[in-house]
Design a protein around this motif. Structure first.
Motif, PDB file in Angstrom:
ATOM      1  N   LEU A   1       0.830  -1.206   0.000  1.00  0.00           N
ATOM      2  CA  LEU A   1       0.000   0.000   0.000  1.00  0.00           C
ATOM      3  C   LEU A   1       0.865   1.258   0.000  1.00  0.00           C
ATOM      4  CD1 LEU A   1      -2.843   1.214   0.165  1.00  0.00           C
ATOM      5  CD2 LEU A   1      -2.677   1.071   2.656  1.00  0.00           C
ATOM      6  N   THR A   2       1.897   1.270   0.816  1.00  0.00           N
ATOM      7  CA  THR A   2       2.767   2.451   0.890  1.00  0.00           C
ATOM      8  C   THR A   2       3.523   2.663  -0.414  1.00  0.00           C
ATOM      9  OG1 THR A   2       3.061   2.001   3.260  1.00  0.00           O
ATOM     10  CG2 THR A   2       4.560   3.583   2.257  1.00  0.00           C
ATOM     11  N   SER A   3       3.945   1.577  -1.052  1.00  0.00           N
ATOM     12  CA  SER A   3       4.713   1.710  -2.292  1.00  0.00           C
ATOM     13  C   SER A   3       3.877   2.274  -3.435  1.00  0.00           C
ATOM     14  CB  SER A   3       5.300   0.360  -2.691  1.00  0.00           C
ATOM     15  OG  SER A   3       4.274  -0.563  -3.029  1.00  0.00           O
ATOM     16  N   MET A   4       2.540   2.210  -3.321  1.00  0.00           N
ATOM     17  CA  MET A   4       1.673   2.762  -4.359  1.00  0.00           C
ATOM     18  C   MET A   4       1.470   4.264  -4.215  1.00  0.00           C
ATOM     19  SD  MET A   4      -1.305  -0.151  -4.581  1.00  0.00           S
ATOM     20  CE  MET A   4      -0.903  -1.894  -4.799  1.00  0.00           C
ATOM     21  N   MET A   5       1.883   4.828  -3.083  1.00  0.00           N
ATOM     22  CA  MET A   5       1.647   6.246  -2.830  1.00  0.00           C
ATOM     23  C   MET A   5       2.646   7.115  -3.571  1.00  0.00           C
ATOM     24  SD  MET A   5       0.981   6.154   1.291  1.00  0.00           S
ATOM     25  CE  MET A   5      -0.263   5.091   2.017  1.00  0.00           C
ATOM     26  N   THR A   6       2.269   8.364  -3.751  1.00  0.00           N
ATOM     27  CA  THR A   6       3.200   9.341  -4.311  1.00  0.00           C
ATOM     28  C   THR A   6       4.168   9.781  -3.215  1.00  0.00           C
ATOM     29  OG1 THR A   6       1.790  11.217  -3.731  1.00  0.00           O
ATOM     30  CG2 THR A   6       1.423  10.159  -5.891  1.00  0.00           C
ATOM     31  N   PRO A   7       5.360  10.264  -3.578  1.00  0.00           N
ATOM     32  CA  PRO A   7       6.290  10.751  -2.551  1.00  0.00           C
ATOM     33  C   PRO A   7       5.690  11.842  -1.677  1.00  0.00           C
ATOM     34  CG  PRO A   7       7.435  10.469  -4.638  1.00  0.00           C
ATOM     35  CD  PRO A   7       5.972  10.253  -4.916  1.00  0.00           C
ATOM     36  N   GLN A   8       4.838  12.684  -2.241  1.00  0.00           N
ATOM     37  CA  GLN A   8       4.225  13.752  -1.450  1.00  0.00           C
ATOM     38  C   GLN A   8       3.301  13.179  -0.384  1.00  0.00           C
ATOM     39  OE1 GLN A   8       4.306  13.650  -4.813  1.00  0.00           O
ATOM     40  NE2 GLN A   8       5.951  15.175  -5.073  1.00  0.00           N
ATOM     41  N   LEU A   9       2.504  12.165  -0.750  1.00  0.00           N
ATOM     42  CA  LEU A   9       1.605  11.548   0.223  1.00  0.00           C
ATOM     43  C   LEU A   9       2.406  10.783   1.277  1.00  0.00           C
ATOM     44  CD1 LEU A   9      -1.222  10.895   1.191  1.00  0.00           C
ATOM     45  CD2 LEU A   9      -1.289   8.980  -0.433  1.00  0.00           C
ATOM     46  N   VAL A  10       3.465  10.106   0.858  1.00  0.00           N
ATOM     47  CA  VAL A  10       4.332   9.415   1.811  1.00  0.00           C
ATOM     48  C   VAL A  10       4.884  10.396   2.830  1.00  0.00           C
ATOM     49  CG1 VAL A  10       6.531   8.204   2.061  1.00  0.00           C
ATOM     50  CG2 VAL A  10       4.935   7.510   0.275  1.00  0.00           C
ATOM     51  N   ARG A  11       5.300  11.565   2.362  1.00  0.00           N
ATOM     52  CA  ARG A  11       5.869  12.557   3.270  1.00  0.00           C
ATOM     53  C   ARG A  11       4.842  13.036   4.286  1.00  0.00           C
ATOM     54  NH1 ARG A  11       8.553  17.465   0.312  1.00  0.00           N
ATOM     55  NH2 ARG A  11       6.365  17.916  -0.177  1.00  0.00           N
ATOM     56  N   ARG A  12       3.628  13.311   3.835  1.00  0.00           N
ATOM     57  CA  ARG A  12       2.592  13.792   4.751  1.00  0.00           C
ATOM     58  C   ARG A  12       2.289  12.748   5.839  1.00  0.00           C
ATOM     59  NH1 ARG A  12      -0.200  15.083  -0.247  1.00  0.00           N
ATOM     60  NH2 ARG A  12       0.215  17.248  -0.848  1.00  0.00           N
ATOM     61  N   LEU A  13       2.084  11.501   5.407  1.00  0.00           N
ATOM     62  CA  LEU A  13       1.752  10.452   6.371  1.00  0.00           C
ATOM     63  C   LEU A  13       2.935  10.141   7.278  1.00  0.00           C
ATOM     64  CD1 LEU A  13      -0.306   8.010   4.104  1.00  0.00           C
ATOM     65  CD2 LEU A  13      -1.148   9.757   5.687  1.00  0.00           C
ATOM     66  N   ALA A  14       4.157  10.222   6.744  1.00  0.00           N
ATOM     67  CA  ALA A  14       5.348   9.946   7.553  1.00  0.00           C
ATOM     68  C   ALA A  14       5.516  10.980   8.649  1.00  0.00           C
ATOM     69  CB  ALA A  14       6.588   9.909   6.664  1.00  0.00           C
ATOM     70  N   VAL A  15       5.218  12.235   8.363  1.00  0.00           N
ATOM     71  CA  VAL A  15       5.313  13.281   9.386  1.00  0.00           C
ATOM     72  C   VAL A  15       4.334  13.001  10.520  1.00  0.00           C
ATOM     73  CG1 VAL A  15       4.927  15.730   9.857  1.00  0.00           C
ATOM     74  CG2 VAL A  15       6.179  15.039   7.805  1.00  0.00           C
ATOM     75  N   LEU A  16       3.102  12.623  10.183  1.00  0.00           N
ATOM     76  CA  LEU A  16       2.115  12.299  11.212  1.00  0.00           C
ATOM     77  C   LEU A  16       2.544  11.073  12.012  1.00  0.00           C
ATOM     78  CD1 LEU A  16      -1.207  12.854   9.203  1.00  0.00           C
ATOM     79  CD2 LEU A  16      -0.140  14.395  10.863  1.00  0.00           C
ATOM     80  N   GLY A  17       3.045  10.050  11.310  1.00  0.00           N
ATOM     81  CA  GLY A  17       3.515   8.854  11.996  1.00  0.00           C
ATOM     82  C   GLY A  17       4.696   9.141  12.905  1.00  0.00           C
ATOM     83  N   PHE A  18       5.581  10.013  12.452  1.00  0.00           N
ATOM     84  CA  PHE A  18       6.746  10.366  13.266  1.00  0.00           C
ATOM     85  C   PHE A  18       6.321  11.065  14.553  1.00  0.00           C
ATOM     86  CE2 PHE A  18       9.662  13.783  14.494  1.00  0.00           C
ATOM     87  CZ  PHE A  18      10.759  13.040  14.880  1.00  0.00           C
ATOM     88  N   LEU A  19       5.377  11.990  14.455  1.00  0.00           N
ATOM     89  CA  LEU A  19       4.918  12.709  15.643  1.00  0.00           C
ATOM     90  C   LEU A  19       4.307  11.748  16.661  1.00  0.00           C
ATOM     91  CD1 LEU A  19       3.314  15.878  13.983  1.00  0.00           C
ATOM     92  CD2 LEU A  19       5.524  15.710  15.155  1.00  0.00           C
ATOM     93  N   GLY A  20       3.507  10.784  16.167  1.00  0.00           N
ATOM     94  CA  GLY A  20       2.914   9.808  17.067  1.00  0.00           C
ATOM     95  C   GLY A  20       3.954   8.910  17.714  1.00  0.00           C
TER      96      GLY A  20
END
Length: 388
Positions: free
Chosen positions: A79-98
């Motif tokens: 699922l993650t590999s299908m995302m665009t780099p921009q979407l990966v970055r947004r979700l990664a920032v949220l995941g990092f904060l958590g």
């Protein structure tokens, strides 16, 4: 008038997600990851029954759990590999904060499961290790900061990423988890080097790491005990390192045979930190070399794709991700053959562990998203003045 002379421009329908993903993904690297997971299940069938018997579970209790965790990990990877780099970055920032918030709360709500290091949250039916989920998010955030600093009038992203790294390393050292702390620091150093850091600065940082290690040796009994065991010329045969090195020696080139190994009955972490010792004893050097080759293929092919990438953020994030992936595998195997001190680090996609499997699937999925083929010229065209 143009349409009357030349006709209308045909509108190309957007390509469906799955065919586009399959066409642009690095199939060799993905195949290597799937093979590594299959090898992990195979080794789990050999390594986990003794522990299951000791804890009063069914013989393949841990193998079944690994299969469930692995299915979640591979689903997250796809699922993650299908995302665009921009979407990966947004979700990664949220995941990092958590994950960062969970890391800070570990001293108050975490548990050590009798291992002397508070690294986990106990959920009753499972446990969660925040540091595993922190790593992929940290790489993306640090790469974003460094890439932003390269823009005209950009923020001091390199300094911010360095301060963030120090904070994370301090929290990890407090657990204590010096292995993950070193891995985070190494990943940041690789990205910083790729971003254009002077070599003299990196040498100075290496000296600081050595000094910090000396301080930790004198101030932490846990750290000092592992270093002393590593530096000792004689290996106690009744320790985990002693059992592991003896198993590797007994395995030889072709192993003692499937199910015939003895080390799994002696090592409490045979299915996690020392899974490579089980592979070496029962299947021999041949399987170990295959495992090393699989990791090497993922690392080399990913780096080759990233060398052609124009976007600084994608290049930095992908390099940091693949560096941490490869070095974690190297550390795990290096500990088993006594090339490195004991670190308590799993072998990606091979060792048992829910947090390491799922977080590893997310991290590799991010890497595949960053290394997918995109419509762009070669970065060499820019250097030759043709990519404008």
């Amino acid at each position: 008038m143009t349409e009357m002379v030349y006709g209308t421009i045909p509108v190309r329908e957007s390509e469906p997600v799955l065919p586009k993903w399959w066409r642009t993904i690095d199939k060799w690297s993905m195949s290597c990851v799937l093979i590594l997971f299959g090898i992990g299940i195979l080794l789990g069938l050999a390594a986990s029954p003794p522990l299951a018997e000791k804890n009063g579970f069914a013989p393949f209790h841990y193998v079944e759990r690994q299969a469930v965790f692995g299915a979640l990990a591979l689903s997250a990877m796809m699922l993650t590999s299908m995302m665009t780099p921009q979407l990966v970055r947004r979700l990664a920032v949220l995941g990092f904060l958590g994950a960062f918030a969970a890391l800070m709360l570990l001293p108050f709500f975490g548990t050590d499961f009798g291992k002397g290091a508070v690294r986990w949250y106990s959920l009753g039916f499972a446990s969660v290790q925040p540091s595993e989920f922190l790593k992929p998010g940290f790489v993306v955030v640090a790469a974003w900061m460094m890439a932003a600093s390269q823009e005209i009038n950009g923020p001091p992203g390199r300094s911010w990423s360095f301060l963030l790294t120090l904070v994370i390393v301090v929290f990890l050292a407090m657990q204590p988890d010096f292995g993950q702390a070193c891995l985070v620091l190494f990943g940041w150093g690789v990205m910083y080097f790729v971003a254009g850091a002077p070599l003299l600065l990196l040498i100075g940082m290496a000296v600081c790491v050595v000094l910090a290690g000396s301080f930790a040796y004198s101030g932490s009994e846990h750290f000092a005990r592992r270093i002393d065991g590593f530096l000792s010329p004689d290996v106690d045969p009744n320790t985990q390192l002693g059992f592991a090195t003896n198993a590797i020696r007994e395995g030889g080139f072709f192993g003692v045979g499937v199910g015939e190994g003895e080390v799994k009955w002696s090592l409490p972490d045979a299915h996690t930190d020392f899974i490579i010792a089980v592979a070496a004893e029962e299947y021999g050097l041949i399987l170990v070399l295959i495992i090393i080759a699989l990791y090497a293929i993922v690392v080399v092919r990913s780096l080759m794709r990233l060398m052609r990438e124009r976007d600084p953020f994608i290049r930095l994030a992908g390099t940091g991700m693949v560096a941490m992936f490869g070095v974690q595998a190297m550390i795990n195997m290096g500990v088993a053959v006594r090339l490195l001190p004991a670190k308590g680090m799993t072998l990606p996609f091979v060792s048992y562990g829910g947090s390491s499997l799922i977080a590893g699937g997310i991290a590799v999925g991010m890497l595949f998203a960053f290394t997918r083929t995109r419509p762009q010229g070669e970065i060499g065209d820019i250097l030759r003045g043709r990519g404008r």
